[in-house]
Scaffold this active site. Structure first.
Site: not given
Ligand SMILES: NC(=O)c1ccc[n+]([C@@H]2O[C@H](COP(=O)([O-])OP(=O)(O)OC[C@H]3O[C@@H](n4cnc5c(N)ncnc54)[C@H](O)[C@@H]3O)[C@@H](O)[C@H]2O)c1
Length: 308
Positions: A155, A159
């Site tokens: 990851y 990123k």
């Molecule tokens: N939540 C945080 O604090 C945080 C921090 C840093 C980065 N991020 C990044 O933000 C983004 C969203 O994260 P989140 O926390 O909402 O996660 P989440 O797990 O709640 O949502 C991720 C979504 O992506 C979908 N998904 C997974 N693989 C997929 C694919 N191949 N094609 C299409 N959809 C797919 C999942 O079904 C899910 O609905 C991610 O890229 C994550 O790495 C989140």
């Protein structure tokens, strides 16, 4: 913020941050292609948008392949006649320490995050260049990619690569008036609820309690909705001059991440051999080593109250 007339694809927008982005973009007037691998979740976001008076369609496909990227850009154009912004948000985790991480764990995360971002951005930029009206790439980075993180070889590498995409594509796409920025978010979602340090706040939220103000500031941790304003801003005309940046947001904090640069240098006539480096390193470039990993924020008050 007025996004009327604009069309945006948000990958992984069935839940979490992506769903918040899609809803906020639609609330600002954009028409949205909601993408997810989870058909039910994608449909739920579309229905929430429709219930609020917005316009969205679901496109259920797993990002990572060129075919999926073509499907998404094609759907935006077929359904709404144009594409103005691509938000590459879809993501998964397969956390393990290096020595326990399988090839499958590594490849799965690289496929969705790094290749998914690359393929979706490439298809969107091809379309933007042809249409000649500029465009927006809004990429999902992470503190793990900026700093490294225990258990996140796959990851963190993906990123960090996405931050490098933003800096590289900002140069390549500038002439076509396409901006490229990475968001470094922090929010309570299914992805972060398993992080032990944040779990008590997510559980408190689930009980209907707000995240304490001090946590929103010190840990920059809040809801997915707290992050969505940055995506709307970056998709808007107000952000036409913002490109090549990694912008942090979470809770009450908005921040700008620095880009890597040389901090200290030393020079030696004729260059450096190993002995010369060993002699000079501790007192020159190595005097104050760089830190690594995500520092735990210091929260000055007690943990949230437990449920009665
Ligand atoms: N939540 C945080 O604090 C945080 C921090 C840093 C980065 N991020 C990044 O933000 C983004 C969203 O994260 P989140 O926390 O909402 O996660 P989440 O797990 O709640 O949502 C991720 C979504 O992506 C979908 N998904 C997974 N693989 C997929 C694919 N191949 N094609 C299409 N959809 C797919 C999942 O079904 C899910 O609905 C991610 O890229 C994550 O790495 C989140």
């Amino acid at each position: 913020m007025d996004l009327n007339g604009k069309v945006v694809v948000v990958t992984g927008s069935g839940q979490g941050l992506g769903s918040a982005y899609a809803q906020a973009l639609a609330a600002a007037g954009a028409r949205v292609v909601v993408n997810d691998v989870n058909a039910e979740a994608a449909q739920a976001t579309v229905e929430q948008i429709a219930a609020a008076g917005g316009t969205a369609v679901a496109e259920v496909v797993g990002v990572g392949t060129t075919e999926a990227a073509k499907t998404l850009v094609g759907r935006a154009v077929a359904e709404f006649g144009r594409l103005d912004a691509m938000v590459t948000n879809a993501g998964i985790l397969r956390d393990k320490v290096l020595w326990n991480m399988s090839d499958d764990d590594f490849d799965a995360v690289i496929q969705v995050h790094l290749r998914g971002t690359f393929t979706c951005a490439r298809e969107a930029v091809k379309h933007f260049r042809e249409a000649g009206e500029g465009g927006r790439l809004i990429l999902a980075g992470s503190p793990a990619g900026q700093r490294g993180n225990f258990g996140q070889t796959n990851y963190a590498a993906a990123k960090a690569g996405i931050a490098a995409f933003a800096r590289t594509w900002a140069m390549e796409c500038a002439k076509a008036r396409i901006t490229v920025n990475a968001i470094i978010p922090n929010a309570a979602t299914s992805m972060t609820r398993t992080i032990p340090f944040l779990a008590p706040y997510v559980e408190a939220m689930d009980r209907g309690e707000p995240i304490p103000a001090v946590v929103r500031r010190a840990a920059s941790f809040g809801t997915a909705d707290d992050v969505a304003g940055l995506v709307v801003f970056l998709a808007s005309d107000a952000a036409a001059a913002v490109t090549g940046q990694c912008i942090g947001i979470g809770g009450d904090r908005l921040s700008l991440w620095s880009h890597p640069e040389e901090l200290r240098s030393a020079f030696r006539d004729g260059g450096w051999d190993a002995d010369a480096i060993a002699d000079a390193y501790p007192a020159t470039v190595g005097e104050v080593p760089q830190t690594y990993g995500i520092p735990l924020p210091k929260i000055p008050t007690t943990q949230p109250k437990a449920a009665p």
